[in-house]
Scaffold this active site. Structure first.
Site, PDB file in Angstrom:
ATOM      1  N   HIS A 115       0.835  -1.195   0.000  1.00 14.18           N
ATOM      2  CA  HIS A 115       0.000   0.000   0.000  1.00 14.18           C
ATOM      3  C   HIS A 115       0.876   1.253   0.000  1.00 14.18           C
ATOM      4  O   HIS A 115       1.976   1.260   0.553  1.00 14.18           O
ATOM      5  CB  HIS A 115      -0.913   0.006   1.229  1.00 14.18           C
ATOM      6  CG  HIS A 115      -1.948   1.084   1.186  1.00 14.18           C
ATOM      7  ND1 HIS A 115      -1.692   2.366   1.606  1.00 14.18           N
ATOM      8  CD2 HIS A 115      -3.241   1.074   0.755  1.00 14.18           C
ATOM      9  CE1 HIS A 115      -2.779   3.110   1.437  1.00 14.18           C
ATOM     10  NE2 HIS A 115      -3.738   2.346   0.931  1.00 14.18           N
ATOM     11  N   GLU A 123      -3.737   2.482  -7.236  1.00 10.72           N
ATOM     12  CA  GLU A 123      -4.098   3.585  -6.348  1.00 10.72           C
ATOM     13  C   GLU A 123      -3.191   4.777  -6.639  1.00 10.72           C
ATOM     14  O   GLU A 123      -2.097   4.867  -6.086  1.00 10.72           O
ATOM     15  CB  GLU A 123      -4.009   3.159  -4.882  1.00 10.72           C
ATOM     16  CG  GLU A 123      -2.772   2.336  -4.521  1.00 10.72           C
ATOM     17  CD  GLU A 123      -2.513   2.268  -3.024  1.00 10.72           C
ATOM     18  OE1 GLU A 123      -3.456   2.475  -2.257  1.00 10.72           O
ATOM     19  OE2 GLU A 123      -1.361   2.024  -2.649  1.00 10.72           O
TER      20      GLU A 123
END
Length: 257
Positions: free
Chosen positions: A100, A171
């Site tokens: 992430h 993302e």
């Protein structure tokens, strides 16, 4: 090939034990509406056993799954602060996040270590959601595709076929927690490029079986448009996943795509 949508929520460093139970009760109360969906939450590590026990006590269905926000690639050892994949699996985890952007930005995660975490998920009976995406300066410099290719390179160097259930999560870092969302066209462009990279590495069949999620300020009012794109196979939701009403509204939107 139509891929089933995956609606995942990253709770980051939010929710107490009681807040977690309240969330799960609200989801279970709407269970009949979401049996055809695949919902996924990533709580803090200490909340994994809470999710497992509470969901079981509620008689929750298999449509909701959970997993850690990061795992280590060794089964056990002197790795203070990390989460063992064996322990995550023991607490009912089906998935694990890897790479992430916040792990990369604040905790020194590299492309190589993110890949090791993703591969560990599959080695220990879970499925990886492998995150990647560019910074604002990189997008403005026209380097989005270069960044995505570099982030994928260690993964494709390690594997020549698609692991079952492996997912990517695109993302764009400039759209995370900023309220600024990539347009549906921008998301599709990046996802289409990633699909091409996966095809080069894992073949057409592997690319068709691999889901690519979009993450970055996803909300109920933009979820349907994003997930209507041909290469957007679901979403990785941040803030809007903390409240069951907004998370379930996003899930409901996926049924229309």
């Amino acid at each position: 090939m139509k891929r089933a949508k995956l609606i995942s929520g990253n709770w980051k460093m939010y929710k107490t034990v009681e807040e977690t139970k309240t969330f799960l009760r609200a989801v279970q109360a709407k269970a009949s509406e979401f049996q055809g969906c695949e919902l996924l939450v990533f709580p803090q590590g200490p909340l994994l056993p809470v999710v497992q026990s509470e969901w079981k006590s509620l008689g929750g269905g298999s449509f909701l799954k959970w997993g850690p926000q990061s795992i280590y690639w060794e089964e056990k050892g002197a790795f203070t602060g990390e989460i063992s994949p064996v322990l995550a699996k023991e607490f009912g985890s089906s998935y694990a996040l890897a790479g992430h952007s916040e792990r990369r930005q604040f905790f020194g995660e590299t492309n190589e270590s993110a890949v090791k975490r993703a591969l560990a998920a599959h080695s220990f009976g879970m499925k990886a959601v492998f995150c990647l995406g560019e910074m604002l300066a990189e997008r403005d410099a026209g380097r989005t595709f270069d960044v995505l290719r570099a982030q994928c390179a260690p993964l494709f160097a390690s594997l020549n076929r698609a692991p079952e259930g492996f997912s990517f999560a695109y993302e764009p870092v400039w759209a995370i927690g900023t309220g600024r969302t990539a347009t549906a066209a921008q998301a599709q462009e990046a996802h289409h490029f990633l699909r091409g990279l996966i095809t080069e590495a894992w073949g057409a069949d592997g690319a068709q079986r691999t889901r690519i999620l979009y993450g970055g300020s996803v909300k109920p009012d933009n979820a349907r448009e994003l997930m209507s794109q041909s290469d957007v196979d679901g979403v990785l939701v941040g803030g809007a996943s903390l409240e069951p009403a907004s998370f379930l509204a996003i899930a409901a939107a996926s049924k229309e795509c």
